[in-house]
Scaffold this motif. Sequence first.
Motif: not given
Length: 304
Positions: A197, A199-200, A203
């Motif tokens: 989450l 470190s994204n 996405q």
Amino acid sequence: LLFSTSSSSLSSSFLMQAISHIIPVQVQGAVQRVFNGLFHSRLFMALHLVLEALVFAEFTWEVFGYCKKLEFGTPSLLLPYLLLIVNMVFFILCSRSDPGAITKSNQALFLHSYPYDGVMFETGAECITCKVKKPARSKHCGVCNRCMHRFDHHCIWVNNCIGAFNIKYFLAYLLTLISMAASIAGLTAAFLVQVALLSNLMQGHYADVHGEEHPVDVFFLIQHLFLTFPRIVFMLGSVVFLLIILASYFCFILYLVMTNQTSNEWFKSSRFKHRSYSNIYSRGVWSNMAEIIRPLTSPTRKRK
Ligand SMILES: [Zn+2]
Ligand SMILES: [Zn+2]
């Protein structure tokens, strides 16, 4: 544990049955001696402690520090250690306490604990090895070389029989072992989710071997986490695998407890199907469970 179900007597006789079809008779004796030697030794007990130590070493060395940096609560991080202490207490109780060994001097105490069902347990039977009168539900353990009262199985992981007097410790041992594995798996999984989450990662996009871009999926994420934290992901995978086995085995043991059957009786019952065998020892779920905590007969308490 499922591995504990492999009572020495059950598993060695089962294994011997299986290999008797493929191995010549002369070799069978030697194989039997090797199996007996293995079950007599403390090898499995040591192996289980080493595995536990390895999981805790990895948890302490890497996961604990990372979780601390991510501001996980200290009480939740200390939970596995607390459970380890409780688990060790039950492990010692399980492996050191008397499961219900029957001797010439105490045999009279056990003879009237349970009625003989006349199918699996015959009145007047005597043990050919230790020469005691066999109470109903007892069995001679080849590893401990004694007859045991309400024999369940010989657990190679605690190197002791599980019988009337220590089955409550065995259940508590299993339950704390499951809780310990669940707490380690939960914290480790929470840490990995947090990393993903923060470190994204979800996405992002990645390029495949042909240079084509794809959005990150769960499969890629696991692969990426494994390459970044190989030891942690490997430890989590092993603990989850063990957790599934342990939880399934605990459900099985709980079913036996609630129906007042021992593993030995459950295993043997199929052999007596043709004699319309039925379990005569069940007295209702609550009484059956109470019997585990407070056995009908104990060396210090005569049955009322
Ligand atoms: Zn015996
Ligand atoms: Zn035994």
